[in-house]
Design an enzyme around this catalytic site. Structure first.
Site, PDB file in Angstrom:
ATOM      1  N   PRO A 147       0.800  -1.233   0.000  1.00  0.00           N
ATOM      2  CA  PRO A 147       0.000   0.000   0.000  1.00  0.00           C
ATOM      3  C   PRO A 147       0.830   1.279   0.000  1.00  0.00           C
ATOM      4  O   PRO A 147       1.853   1.369   0.681  1.00  0.00           O
ATOM      5  CB  PRO A 147      -0.820  -0.104   1.296  1.00  0.00           C
ATOM      6  CG  PRO A 147      -0.122  -1.120   2.123  1.00  0.00           C
ATOM      7  CD  PRO A 147       0.526  -2.074   1.167  1.00  0.00           C
ATOM      8  N   TYR A 193      10.795   8.960   1.417  1.00  0.00           N
ATOM      9  CA  TYR A 193      10.825   7.862   0.443  1.00  0.00           C
ATOM     10  C   TYR A 193      11.569   8.206  -0.850  1.00  0.00           C
ATOM     11  O   TYR A 193      11.685   7.361  -1.732  1.00  0.00           O
ATOM     12  CB  TYR A 193       9.387   7.416   0.134  1.00  0.00           C
ATOM     13  CG  TYR A 193       8.692   6.873   1.365  1.00  0.00           C
ATOM     14  CD1 TYR A 193       9.056   5.648   1.917  1.00  0.00           C
ATOM     15  CD2 TYR A 193       7.689   7.613   2.016  1.00  0.00           C
ATOM     16  CE1 TYR A 193       8.449   5.156   3.057  1.00  0.00           C
ATOM     17  CE2 TYR A 193       7.068   7.133   3.165  1.00  0.00           C
ATOM     18  CZ  TYR A 193       7.459   5.905   3.675  1.00  0.00           C
ATOM     19  OH  TYR A 193       6.854   5.424   4.823  1.00  0.00           O
ATOM     20  N   ASN A 207       8.089  -5.519  -0.432  1.00  0.00           N
ATOM     21  CA  ASN A 207       7.933  -4.341   0.417  1.00  0.00           C
ATOM     22  C   ASN A 207       6.442  -4.249   0.707  1.00  0.00           C
ATOM     23  O   ASN A 207       5.657  -3.813  -0.149  1.00  0.00           O
ATOM     24  CB  ASN A 207       8.431  -3.064  -0.273  1.00  0.00           C
ATOM     25  CG  ASN A 207       8.331  -1.855   0.653  1.00  0.00           C
ATOM     26  OD1 ASN A 207       7.696  -1.917   1.705  1.00  0.00           O
ATOM     27  ND2 ASN A 207       8.959  -0.759   0.261  1.00  0.00           N
TER      28      ASN A 207
HETATM   29  C1  DHK Z   1       6.954   1.826   3.285  1.00  0.00           C
HETATM   30  C2  DHK Z   1       5.799   2.143   3.918  1.00  0.00           C
HETATM   31  O1  DHK Z   1       4.698   2.437   3.240  1.00  0.00           O
HETATM   32  C3  DHK Z   1       5.737   2.242   5.382  1.00  0.00           C
HETATM   33  O2  DHK Z   1       4.463   1.944   5.885  1.00  0.00           O
HETATM   34  C4  DHK Z   1       6.776   1.369   6.070  1.00  0.00           C
HETATM   35  C5  DHK Z   1       8.147   1.344   4.002  1.00  0.00           C
HETATM   36  C6  DHK Z   1       8.142   1.660   5.478  1.00  0.00           C
HETATM   37  C7  DHK Z   1       9.419   1.732   3.281  1.00  0.00           C
HETATM   38  O3  DHK Z   1      10.285   2.363   3.851  1.00  0.00           O
HETATM   39  O4  DHK Z   1       9.563   1.372   2.102  1.00  0.00           O
HETATM   40  O5  DHK Z   1       6.784   1.631   7.443  1.00  0.00           O
END
Ligand code: DHK
Length: 149
Positions: free
Chosen positions: A10, A23, A74
Site C-alpha cells: 500500500p 521515500y 515491500n
Molecule cells: C513503506 C511504507 O509504506 C511504510 O508503511 C513502512 C516502508 C516503510 C518503506 O520504507 O519502504 O513503514
C-alpha cells in the site's frame, strides 16, 4: 533463468510524490525498471506487482508457488500489522527478501516490528531504491548457495 516476483504494498504506487523527504523522488515505475534491468543482468526474469489491498498481495504470494524461485516484498504498512501476509509467505515456502526504502528501525516505534521478518530470509532497509537491487543480489546468492548444497 531464475524467476522472481517483486511485490509492493500500500501507498508505494505514490512513490516519487509521497513524502519525498522519507521515500525519495524515484517513482515506482522507475524502481520496477531498475529491478528488471538489474535482474536480467544477474539472470533473473523479474515480474512486478503492486497493490493497496492485503488480499490481492496474499493472492499474488499464493500464485507465486511453483511459478517463482523467490519473492522480494515491500509490504508497506502491512509489514507492521499483517499476520495474514506472514502466514501466506510461510504457506508457499518460497525464499522472501523483505525490503524497505526507509530505515524502519530509525523511525517510529510501531515501524520497528515486522511480521514479514519472521518468515523472510532477510531484511534490507534504509538504502532507498537500491535496496531492491541489493535484494535481488541477496536472493541470487541464497538460491545459488541452496543449489550448491
Ligand atoms: C513503506 C511504507 O509504506 C511504510 O508503511 C513502512 C516502508 C516503510 C518503506 O520504507 O519502504 O513503514
Amino acid at each position: 533463468m531464475l524467476k522472481t516476483l517483486i511485490l509492493n504494498g500500500p501507498n508505494l504506487n505514490l512513490l516519487g510524490t509521497r513524502q519525498p523527504e522519507v521515500y525519495g523522488s524515484t517513482t515506482l515505475e522507475m524502481v520496477e525498471d531498475l529491478c528488471r534491468t538489474h535482474g536480467s543482468s544477474i539472470g533473473f526474469e523479474v515480474t512486478c506487482f503492486q497493490s493497496n489491498l492485503e488480499g490481492a498481495l496474499i493472492d499474488a504470494i499464493h500464485s507465486a508457488k511453483g511459478e517463482q524461485d523467490g519473492l522480494i516484498l515491500n509490504a508497506g504498512a502491512y509489514t507492521h500489522t499483517s499476520i495474514a501476509l506472514m502466514d501466506a509467505i510461510a504457506s508457499v515456502e518460497l525464499p522472501v527478501v523483505e525490503v524497505h526504502l526507509s530505515n524502519i528501525h530509525a523511525r517510529e516505534d510501531f515501524r520497528h516490528v515486522s511480521y514479514i521478518a519472521k518468515v523472510a530470509i532477510g531484511q534490507i532497509c534504509g538504502f532507498g531504491p537500491q535496496g531492491y537491487t541489493l535484494a535481488l543480489d541477496a536472493l541470487s546468492a541464497h538460491l545459488k548457495n541452496r543449489q550448491a548444497q
